[in-house]
Design a protein around this motif. Sequence first.
Motif, mmCIF file in Angstrom:
data_model
loop_
_atom_site.group_PDB
_atom_site.id
_atom_site.type_symbol
_atom_site.label_atom_id
_atom_site.label_comp_id
_atom_site.label_asym_id
_atom_site.label_seq_id
_atom_site.Cartn_x
_atom_site.Cartn_y
_atom_site.Cartn_z
ATOM 1 N N HIS A 73 0.834 -1.209 0.000
ATOM 2 C CA HIS A 73 0.000 0.000 0.000
ATOM 3 C C HIS A 73 0.867 1.257 0.000
ATOM 4 O O HIS A 73 0.563 2.229 -0.696
ATOM 5 C CB HIS A 73 -0.958 0.002 1.194
ATOM 6 N N ALA A 74 1.950 1.241 0.766
ATOM 7 C CA ALA A 74 2.854 2.391 0.816
ATOM 8 C C ALA A 74 3.498 2.629 -0.549
ATOM 9 O O ALA A 74 3.608 3.778 -1.001
ATOM 10 C CB ALA A 74 3.927 2.166 1.882
ATOM 11 N N VAL A 75 3.900 1.555 -1.217
ATOM 12 C CA VAL A 75 4.502 1.677 -2.549
ATOM 13 C C VAL A 75 3.472 2.223 -3.535
ATOM 14 O O VAL A 75 3.785 3.096 -4.355
ATOM 15 C CB VAL A 75 5.075 0.325 -3.031
ATOM 16 N N GLU A 76 2.257 1.745 -3.449
ATOM 17 C CA GLU A 76 1.205 2.224 -4.355
ATOM 18 C C GLU A 76 0.921 3.711 -4.127
ATOM 19 O O GLU A 76 0.755 4.469 -5.082
ATOM 20 C CB GLU A 76 -0.069 1.389 -4.196
ATOM 21 N N ASP A 77 0.892 4.129 -2.860
ATOM 22 C CA ASP A 77 0.702 5.551 -2.549
ATOM 23 C C ASP A 77 1.852 6.376 -3.120
ATOM 24 O O ASP A 77 1.633 7.452 -3.682
ATOM 25 C CB ASP A 77 0.598 5.774 -1.040
ATOM 26 N N ALA A 78 3.077 5.891 -2.972
ATOM 27 C CA ALA A 78 4.247 6.598 -3.499
ATOM 28 C C ALA A 78 4.186 6.657 -5.025
ATOM 29 O O ALA A 78 4.518 7.685 -5.629
ATOM 30 C CB ALA A 78 5.527 5.903 -3.036
#
Length: 125
Positions: free
Chosen positions: A71-76
């Motif tokens: 999820h963090a990678v997708e947000d980034a």
Amino acid sequence: MDVNGIGRIDNGRQGIPGQNTKTPGVGESQDFYQMLQQRVKVGLNFSKHATKRLNERGIAVDNQLMSNLEHAVEDARKKGARDVAIIGAQGIFIVNVPNNTVVTTMSQSDMKERVFTNIDSAVIM
């Protein structure tokens, strides 16, 4: 109105009934992008170096952590990040966003007085 004995139908619609009258390219790119994302849904990968660091530093990666990292990678990715430091309770994960690859990790104890280079973004988990 009749033209050559044939009645004219004019109900305000343009084009042939059943024909797609949407302008090509308008509103279709988002649909295509969503379809592409569903088909290419690939999880996060760990480089050999990152895997070695996980083992050396005793960082356990469970389903919850993987989900949080993804999820963090997708947000980034949505913000245009290319190389991101994801900072969480388990440690820091440096991720190459275009390749979906964790390139290295650090535990909490390893984070004191460290300098991170070659990143363009950070995400706090």
